[in-house]
Design a protein around this motif. Structure first.
Motif, PDB file in Angstrom:
ATOM      1  N   LYS A   1       0.822  -1.217   0.000  1.00 47.90           N
ATOM      2  CA  LYS A   1       0.000   0.000   0.000  1.00 47.90           C
ATOM      3  C   LYS A   1       0.859   1.271   0.000  1.00 47.90           C
ATOM      4  N   GLU A   2       1.878   1.320   0.847  1.00 42.72           N
ATOM      5  CA  GLU A   2       2.644   2.553   1.061  1.00 42.72           C
ATOM      6  C   GLU A   2       3.768   2.795   0.052  1.00 42.72           C
ATOM      7  N   GLN A   3       4.536   1.759  -0.273  1.00 40.41           N
ATOM      8  CA  GLN A   3       5.665   1.935  -1.183  1.00 40.41           C
ATOM      9  C   GLN A   3       5.274   1.692  -2.640  1.00 40.41           C
ATOM     10  N   PHE A   4       4.568   0.593  -2.889  1.00 41.70           N
ATOM     11  CA  PHE A   4       4.175   0.231  -4.249  1.00 41.70           C
ATOM     12  C   PHE A   4       2.941   1.015  -4.701  1.00 41.70           C
ATOM     13  N   HIS A   5       2.198   1.536  -3.749  1.00 39.54           N
ATOM     14  CA  HIS A   5       0.941   2.265  -3.995  1.00 39.54           C
ATOM     15  C   HIS A   5      -0.099   1.359  -4.663  1.00 39.54           C
ATOM     16  N   GLY A   6      -0.155   0.114  -4.176  1.00 42.25           N
ATOM     17  CA  GLY A   6      -1.096  -0.855  -4.717  1.00 42.25           C
ATOM     18  C   GLY A   6      -2.528  -0.563  -4.309  1.00 42.25           C
ATOM     19  N   ILE A   7      -3.441  -0.782  -5.250  1.00 39.34           N
ATOM     20  CA  ILE A   7      -4.865  -0.553  -4.988  1.00 39.34           C
ATOM     21  C   ILE A   7      -5.732  -1.731  -5.441  1.00 39.34           C
ATOM     22  N   VAL A   8      -5.146  -2.731  -6.019  1.00 41.74           N
ATOM     23  CA  VAL A   8      -5.900  -3.827  -6.629  1.00 41.74           C
ATOM     24  C   VAL A   8      -6.276  -4.915  -5.625  1.00 41.74           C
ATOM     25  N   ILE A   9      -5.358  -5.314  -4.771  1.00 41.38           N
ATOM     26  CA  ILE A   9      -5.559  -6.470  -3.900  1.00 41.38           C
ATOM     27  C   ILE A   9      -6.061  -6.033  -2.519  1.00 41.38           C
ATOM     28  N   PRO A  10      -7.175  -6.596  -2.068  1.00 43.90           N
ATOM     29  CA  PRO A  10      -7.617  -6.305  -0.699  1.00 43.90           C
ATOM     30  C   PRO A  10      -6.728  -7.035   0.304  1.00 43.90           C
ATOM     31  N   GLU A  11      -6.664  -6.528   1.513  1.00 41.66           N
ATOM     32  CA  GLU A  11      -5.796  -7.109   2.538  1.00 41.66           C
ATOM     33  C   GLU A  11      -6.114  -8.579   2.797  1.00 41.66           C
ATOM     34  N   SER A  12      -7.381  -8.950   2.730  1.00 39.57           N
ATOM     35  CA  SER A  12      -7.787 -10.333   3.006  1.00 39.57           C
ATOM     36  C   SER A  12      -7.212 -11.331   1.995  1.00 39.57           C
ATOM     37  N   ALA A  13      -6.898 -10.898   0.799  1.00 37.84           N
ATOM     38  CA  ALA A  13      -6.373 -11.788  -0.238  1.00 37.84           C
ATOM     39  C   ALA A  13      -4.874 -11.629  -0.452  1.00 37.84           C
ATOM     40  N   PHE A  14      -4.263 -10.679   0.226  1.00 36.85           N
ATOM     41  CA  PHE A  14      -2.885 -10.316  -0.075  1.00 36.85           C
ATOM     42  C   PHE A  14      -1.875 -11.433   0.176  1.00 36.85           C
ATOM     43  N   LEU A  15      -1.920 -12.073   1.329  1.00 34.42           N
ATOM     44  CA  LEU A  15      -0.906 -13.090   1.646  1.00 34.42           C
ATOM     45  C   LEU A  15      -0.886 -14.225   0.633  1.00 34.42           C
ATOM     46  N   SER A  16      -2.052 -14.664   0.223  1.00 35.21           N
ATOM     47  CA  SER A  16      -2.137 -15.727  -0.763  1.00 35.21           C
ATOM     48  C   SER A  16      -1.535 -15.294  -2.097  1.00 35.21           C
TER      49      SER A  16
END
Length: 123
Positions: free
Chosen positions: A11-26
């Motif tokens: 979120k902070e460095q890459f400025h990602g907006i596509v993946i919700p936190e619930s799906a991120f680790l996978s």
């Protein structure tokens, strides 16, 4: 398996907006496996290079979009509403090959100057 970035980095460095936190680790786990594959398992530093973290985030975005069936808009007309989408199968290519090409294309700008994409033996 290495998770090359956490959600805060995404979120902070890459400025990602596509993946919700619930799906991120996978998604990051799958992206890490793919990064290891295209870099021939050469990332072994205790401190993960910034290029690897960015590439993993970019690949995770592509993977998430493919997993959720989100389609990329090819063209859009506003008057009388007309939208066409990019299809995964173009010119007879199979879906998985097209997806892998998108993943490689996402990682390439971050890794091209690292030498990690080269097939030769590093000394």
């Amino acid at each position: 398996m290495t998770e090359y970035a956490d959600y805060n980095y995404y979120k902070e460095q890459f400025h990602g907006i596509v993946i919700p936190e619930s799906a991120f680790l996978s998604e990051m786990l799958k992206a890490g496996i793919y990064i290891d594959y295209i870099t021939f398992g050469r990332v072994h530093d205790t401190e993960i290079p910034e290029e690897i973290r960015m590439a993993a985030c970019a690949v995770a975005d592509v993977m998430y979009q493919g997993d959720t069936g989100r389609q990329e808009v090819k063209s859009e007309t506003v008057g009388k509403v007309s939208v066409s989408y990019v299809t995964e199968q173009q010119d007879g290519q199979i879906k998985e090959r097209t997806r892998e090409k998108k993943q490689y294309t996402a990682a390439y700008p971050y890794l091209v100057h690292t030498g990690l994409l080269n097939r030769g033996v590093r000394q």
